[in-house]
Design an enzyme around this catalytic site. Structure first.
Site, PDB file in Angstrom:
ATOM      1  CG  ASP A 195      35.020  19.335  52.660  1.00 37.38           C
ATOM      2  OD1 ASP A 195      34.200  18.777  53.246  1.00 37.38           O
ATOM      3  OD2 ASP A 195      36.082  18.898  51.754  1.00 37.38           O
TER       4      ASP A 195
ATOM      5  CD  GLN B 280      34.063  11.315  54.926  1.00 31.56           C
ATOM      6  OE1 GLN B 280      33.767  10.646  55.901  1.00 31.56           O
ATOM      7  NE2 GLN B 280      34.077  11.252  53.629  1.00 31.56           N
TER       8      GLN B 280
ATOM      9  CE  LYS C  71      30.941  12.296  51.496  1.00 27.22           C
ATOM     10  NZ  LYS C  71      31.472  11.174  50.692  1.00 27.22           N
TER      11      LYS C  71
HETATM   12  N1  PMP Z   1      35.071  16.696  51.078  1.00 24.75           N
HETATM   13  C1  PMP Z   1      35.270  15.398  51.702  1.00 24.75           C
HETATM   14  C2  PMP Z   1      36.218  15.472  52.823  1.00 24.75           C
HETATM   15  C3  PMP Z   1      34.749  14.181  51.167  1.00 24.75           C
HETATM   16  O1  PMP Z   1      35.025  13.149  51.789  1.00 24.75           O
HETATM   17  C4  PMP Z   1      33.809  14.173  50.269  1.00 24.75           C
HETATM   18  C5  PMP Z   1      32.938  12.888  49.720  1.00 24.75           C
HETATM   19  N2  PMP Z   1      33.886  11.770  49.361  1.00 24.75           N
HETATM   20  C6  PMP Z   1      33.595  15.461  49.445  1.00 24.75           C
HETATM   21  C7  PMP Z   1      34.199  16.584  49.853  1.00 24.75           C
HETATM   22  C8  PMP Z   1      32.506  15.559  48.127  1.00 24.75           C
HETATM   23  O2  PMP Z   1      31.363  15.336  48.861  1.00 24.75           O
HETATM   24  P1  PMP Z   1      30.135  15.012  47.561  1.00 24.75           P
HETATM   25  O3  PMP Z   1      30.729  13.792  46.637  1.00 24.75           O
HETATM   26  O4  PMP Z   1      29.044  14.520  48.641  1.00 24.75           O
HETATM   27  O5  PMP Z   1      29.913  16.424  46.940  1.00 24.75           O
END
Ligand code: PMP
Length: 417
Positions: A210, A213, A236
């Site tokens: 994932d 970040q 992001k």
């Molecule tokens: N994984 C992490 C570590 C995140 O920080 C986030 C968003 N806060 C997500 C997954 C999910 O991302 P998204 O909402 O853009 O799908």
């Protein structure tokens, strides 16, 4: 030790020039200049991205792949170019390994519901870590409910580092997948994923990373990492919302069943059956976020134009400056002090609820986040329900960190701490 003053740093990073690229930053909020430190939630967009998206709708808007007319050809070319840009951004071997999705959340759900359903059965195990975002927990829980598999969770220590010895001991012949964050959104921990991937591969287990970040803050090389899947979100990384990337090794994607059915993901359809399109189209059913993909491509070029190494160094400077300034504050506790951290700072103040901290900061024009950051297990590990979190981007300045510190001083005054 007292915090060094901004003038002690001689940054060569062109932060003022970069700020000019972001129209949203130049406004007052509640009568104060906006200080935007909620970049972990979403990052602001430079003119290049806003303009490219508007230009697409003004000049090129058409559906991709299906049209024979000029606009459709232009839209298709721009959409394909964005895929190639994303491929280069993470150094994937082949553009077919880049699947456009809504974001990290959809990318992980896609893998869970396709690869997962095909490869995970009753009694099998999936390894996560204690610092995961809910987006990298709940899809696996759903898969476990559907298949009878189980989650195994690698714990973190008091700093917020994954305890690698325990992680290594979680593997068994039932382990089917490791799903791990590259960078924790709640603690800032940068996981040693290269090492974690090596451990998993030694057991023949694939790894999903994932990267929500990580992508905005460090150079990603999926070939060097040798990860099997990598997910990140456009919003992001200075791009639009509603677009993101799932990288998967071609052989894995090829062997996976499709995710959603519909137009564009098929070669031939009859009532007797359907032949699916090759990857990545097999996973891109229906009309996609074409403007989003184009905007994402421009955002990735923008980031590359500044240089990820320079961005990382700048954000690190902000993090060190902020950490030092907050370290001596009575009653303030930084949550997450990992050996390697990205530019975000989670903290609690004894006697003040995180949401109240956020509200008092907002009155001063400082936007931070307060809550559990969709990482409730990590919060529980540290015995807190919520933290306040400041997170940095390329356009933040040392003066904005000063505004954060002033804001926190105000919180302490309000609560007479
Ligand atoms: N994984 C992490 C570590 C995140 O920080 C986030 C968003 N806060 C997500 C997954 C999910 O991302 P998204 O909402 O853009 O799908």
């Amino acid at each position: 030790m007292s915090a060094p003053s901004p003038t002690q740093f001689r940054p060569t990073f062109p932060v003022e020039r970069i700020r000019e690229d972001f129209p949203i930053l130049h406004q007052e909020v509640r009568g104060k200049p906006l200080v935007y430190l909620d970049n972990g939630a979403t990052v602001q967009k430079p003119n290049a991205v806003i303009d490219a998206t508007a230009r697409y709708y003004r000049h090129d808007n058409a559906n991709v792949h299906r049209g024979v007319h000029a606009l459709s050809e232009r839209a298709t070319a721009a959409y394909n170019a964005a895929r190639s840009t994303a491929q280069r951004f993470i150094n994937a071997d082949d553009h077919r390994e880049i699947v456009f999705v809504r974001g990290t959340t959809e990318a992980i759900n896609l893998v869970a519901q396709t690869w997962g359903k095909a490869n995970v059965g009753p009694g099998d195990e999936i390894i996560l870590t204690e610092l995961e975002h809910h987006a990298n927990i709940v899809p696996w829980q759903l898969l476990c409910e559907q298949t009878g598999a189980k989650l195994r969770v690698a714990p973190i220590d008091d700093r917020g580092d994954v305890i690698l010895e325990v992680y290594a001991e979680l593997f068994s012949e039932r382990t089917r997948l490791v799903a791990v964050s590259h960078v924790s959104n709640a603690l800032g921990t940068i996981n040693p994923i290269r090492r974690m991937i090596e451990t998993a591969h030694a057991h023949g287990v694939p790894v999903l990373v994932d990267g929500a970040q990580a992508a905005p803050h460090m150079r990603i090389d999926v070939q060097e990492l040798d990860c099997d899947f990598y997910a990140f979100s456009g919003h992001k990384v200075y791009g639009p919302t509603g677009i993101g990337v799932l990288y998967g090794k071609a052989a894995l994607l090829d062997a996976m069943p499709p995710y959603q059915g519909g137009g564009d993901m098929v070669r031939r359809v009859s009532f007797e059956g359907t032949d699916f399109a090759p990857i990545p189209y097999k996973f891109e059913a229906g009309t996609h976020n074409i403007a989003g993909a184009i905007g994402l491509g421009v955002a990735l070029d923008y980031v590359n134009g500044i240089g990820l190494e320079s961005i990382a160094a700048h954000e690190h400077r902000l993090l060190s400056y902020a950490t030092e300034a907050l370290a001596d504050m009575n009653g303030l506790r930084i949550i997450g002090t990992a050996r390697e951290k990205a530019g975000l700072l989670s903290f609690v103040i004894e006697g003040a609820h995180a949401h109240d901290i956020g509200t008092i900061m907002d009155v001063q024009g400082v936007a931070i986040r307060a809550g559990h950051h969709c990482a409730m297990p990590a919060m529980q590990r540290f015995g807190v329900a919520a933290t306040a979190r400041a997170s940095f981007a390329a356009y933040n300045t040392l003066e904005e960190v000063d505004a954060l510190v002033t804001g926190i001083t105000k919180v302490r005054e309000v609560f007479r701490l």
